[in-house]
Scaffold this motif. Structure first.
Motif, PDB file in Angstrom:
ATOM      1  N   ALA A  45     -11.955   3.856  -5.982  1.00 20.58           N
ATOM      2  CA  ALA A  45     -12.694   2.780  -5.301  1.00 20.58           C
ATOM      3  C   ALA A  45     -14.143   3.215  -5.053  1.00 20.58           C
ATOM      4  O   ALA A  45     -15.079   2.454  -5.305  1.00 20.58           O
TER       5      ALA A  45
ATOM      6  N   GLY B  60      -7.461  -2.825  -4.613  1.00 17.77           N
ATOM      7  CA  GLY B  60      -6.128  -2.285  -4.354  1.00 17.77           C
ATOM      8  C   GLY B  60      -5.198  -2.534  -5.514  1.00 17.77           C
ATOM      9  O   GLY B  60      -5.546  -3.221  -6.473  1.00 17.77           O
TER      10      GLY B  60
ATOM     11  N   THR C 221      -7.008   4.270  -6.374  1.00 16.80           N
ATOM     12  CA  THR C 221      -7.035   5.299  -5.327  1.00 16.80           C
ATOM     13  C   THR C 221      -8.349   5.162  -4.549  1.00 16.80           C
ATOM     14  O   THR C 221      -9.300   4.549  -5.059  1.00 16.80           O
TER      15      THR C 221
ATOM     16  N   CYS D  89     -11.613  -9.581  -2.868  1.00 14.35           N
ATOM     17  CA  CYS D  89     -10.497  -8.644  -3.031  1.00 14.35           C
ATOM     18  C   CYS D  89     -10.037  -8.640  -4.480  1.00 14.35           C
ATOM     19  O   CYS D  89      -9.713  -9.700  -5.040  1.00 14.35           O
TER      20      CYS D  89
ATOM     21  N   THR E 195      -8.469  -3.514   7.258  1.00 15.36           N
ATOM     22  CA  THR E 195      -9.749  -3.202   6.605  1.00 15.36           C
ATOM     23  C   THR E 195     -10.625  -4.451   6.520  1.00 15.36           C
ATOM     24  O   THR E 195     -11.834  -4.388   6.761  1.00 15.36           O
TER      25      THR E 195
ATOM     26  N   ALA F  77      -4.626  -3.897   4.391  1.00 14.96           N
ATOM     27  CA  ALA F  77      -5.704  -4.753   3.861  1.00 14.96           C
ATOM     28  C   ALA F  77      -6.269  -5.646   4.971  1.00 14.96           C
ATOM     29  O   ALA F  77      -7.475  -5.881   5.038  1.00 14.96           O
TER      30      ALA F  77
ATOM     31  N   VAL G   7      -0.933  -9.728  -0.292  1.00 13.56           N
ATOM     32  CA  VAL G   7      -2.191  -9.434   0.408  1.00 13.56           C
ATOM     33  C   VAL G   7      -2.822 -10.757   0.859  1.00 13.56           C
ATOM     34  O   VAL G   7      -3.260 -10.889   2.009  1.00 13.56           O
TER      35      VAL G   7
ATOM     36  N   SER H  21      -7.340  -7.049  -7.327  1.00 14.09           N
ATOM     37  CA  SER H  21      -6.056  -6.365  -7.492  1.00 14.09           C
ATOM     38  C   SER H  21      -5.856  -5.985  -8.955  1.00 14.09           C
ATOM     39  O   SER H  21      -6.224  -6.753  -9.849  1.00 14.09           O
TER      40      SER H  21
ATOM     41  N   TYR I 155     -10.910   0.182   0.175  1.00 14.21           N
ATOM     42  CA  TYR I 155      -9.626   0.256  -0.520  1.00 14.21           C
ATOM     43  C   TYR I 155      -8.547   0.171   0.540  1.00 14.21           C
ATOM     44  O   TYR I 155      -8.734   0.673   1.656  1.00 14.21           O
ATOM     45  N   SER I 156      -7.419  -0.472   0.215  1.00 14.46           N
ATOM     46  CA  SER I 156      -6.261  -0.385   1.108  1.00 14.46           C
ATOM     47  C   SER I 156      -5.029  -0.216   0.265  1.00 14.46           C
ATOM     48  O   SER I 156      -4.921  -0.774  -0.826  1.00 14.46           O
ATOM     49  N   GLU I 157      -4.109   0.538   0.813  1.00 12.15           N
ATOM     50  CA  GLU I 157      -2.917   0.881   0.042  1.00 12.15           C
ATOM     51  C   GLU I 157      -1.901  -0.249   0.021  1.00 12.15           C
ATOM     52  O   GLU I 157      -1.137  -0.398  -0.924  1.00 12.15           O
ATOM     53  N   ASN I 158      -1.891  -1.060   1.102  1.00 16.17           N
ATOM     54  CA  ASN I 158      -0.880  -2.117   1.161  1.00 16.17           C
ATOM     55  C   ASN I 158      -1.435  -3.333   1.908  1.00 16.17           C
ATOM     56  O   ASN I 158      -2.559  -3.311   2.416  1.00 16.17           O
TER      57      ASN I 158
END
Ligand code: B12
Length: 215
Positions: free
Chosen positions: A186, A177, A182, A144, A204, A201, A108, A146, A194-197
């Motif tokens: 978030a 993330g 989920t 951010c 967003t 990211a 990310v 993780s 939130y971002s899945e990947n």
């Protein structure tokens, strides 16, 4: 003359050695580093993200591409700073307390750097206090967080609470993330996004920092 198609392909194919060599040629020829990043490297990384999302690329290809991108960026970053190019936004990133998983977080961070963000990576196992003091000191646009473990994800909530306690919550957007996170979680913990990947990211992050320029 530096072959920019070769640089594009090197990032796309995760060939760090070639990416660095072509970047060195481009620097020697005094090509504009910002143009090199925006017209060649970011499109290559965007294509990597697209291939990942349509399952033609998997995590190993993503990591190799990120490494190639990082190799070139290491050479270009000082030149960008020198030319006064304004970064897309300032990001602080880290893996939360008790969690040592950093591969996804590194990805990310690299993608955000590739997207033109100035990224400060606090590493893994970062305490809420450390996040708070970094936000106070660095004044990022975006924080951010993780987490890869179910047991460490609650530290995201603790970190957001600590930002509130410190009176800093309104000064920074928070994006979370990692595998156990989920969109519902978030929202529940009061994150802004939130971002899945890694490629999502970047999209967003752009929405947070420059809503007008979001892809
Ligand atoms: C590699 C790995 C490790 C390595 C980590 C090395 C490192 N430097 O990171 C090591 C061996 C150290 C490790 C240790 C442990 N692990 Co481990 N590990 C994994 C594994 C196999 C892969 C994780 C990974 O790197 N994936 C690849 C990256 C690219 O994907 P990612 O991390 O999901 O990141 C992507 C997205 O999630 C997102 N993302 C990630 N972070 C962020 C942040 C933001 C802001 C955003 C927007 C997006 C985002 O974008 C990334 C890129 O697209 C997973 C299993 C799995 N398949 O996920 C287990 C896994 C995460 N581990 C697990 C466990 C249990 C452990 C240990 C407790 C094992 C033990 N008993 O000691 C320890 C805990 C150590 C600790 N305190 O952290 C469990 C967690 C279960 C759970 N639900 O809690 C998993 C799921 C394995 C399993 N199925 O049981 N692990």
């Amino acid at each position: 003359m530096a072959n920019l198609k070769k640089l594009y392909d090197a990032v796309l194919n995760g060939d760090a050695k070639t990416a660095v060599a072509v970047t060195q040629e481009a620097i020697a020829e005094k090509l504009d580093p910002a143009v090199l990043i925006s017209d060649t490297m970011i499109p290559a990384m965007a294509e990597v993200g697209r291939l990942y999302e349509c399952e033609e690329y998997f995590v190993p290809e993503l990591l190799l591409a990120a490494r190639a991108m990082k190799g070139s960026l290491t050479l270009l970053r000082p030149l960008l700073a020198a030319s006064g190019t304004k970064p897309t936004g300032k990001v602080v990133i880290g893996t939360v307390k008790g969690d040592l998983h950093d591969i996804g977080k590194n990805l990310v961070a690299s993608m955000l750097e590739g997207g033109g963000f100035e990224v400060t990576d606090l590493g893994a196992d970062v305490s809420p206090d450390k996040f708070v003091s970094s936000v106070r000191e660095l004044k990022p646009d975006l924080l951010c967080l993780s987490a890869l473990l179910t047991v460490t994800a609650p530290s995201m909530r603790t970190t957001i609470e600590a930002l509130k306690q410190a009176g800093l919550r309104e000064s920074v957007k928070v994006m979370v993330g990692g595998a156990p996170v989920t969109p519902e979680f978030a929202r529940e913990i009061g994150a802004d996004g939130y971002s899945e990947n890694a490629s999502q990211a970047v999209v967003t992050a752009r929405q947070f920092c420059h809503p007008d320029k979001a892809a």
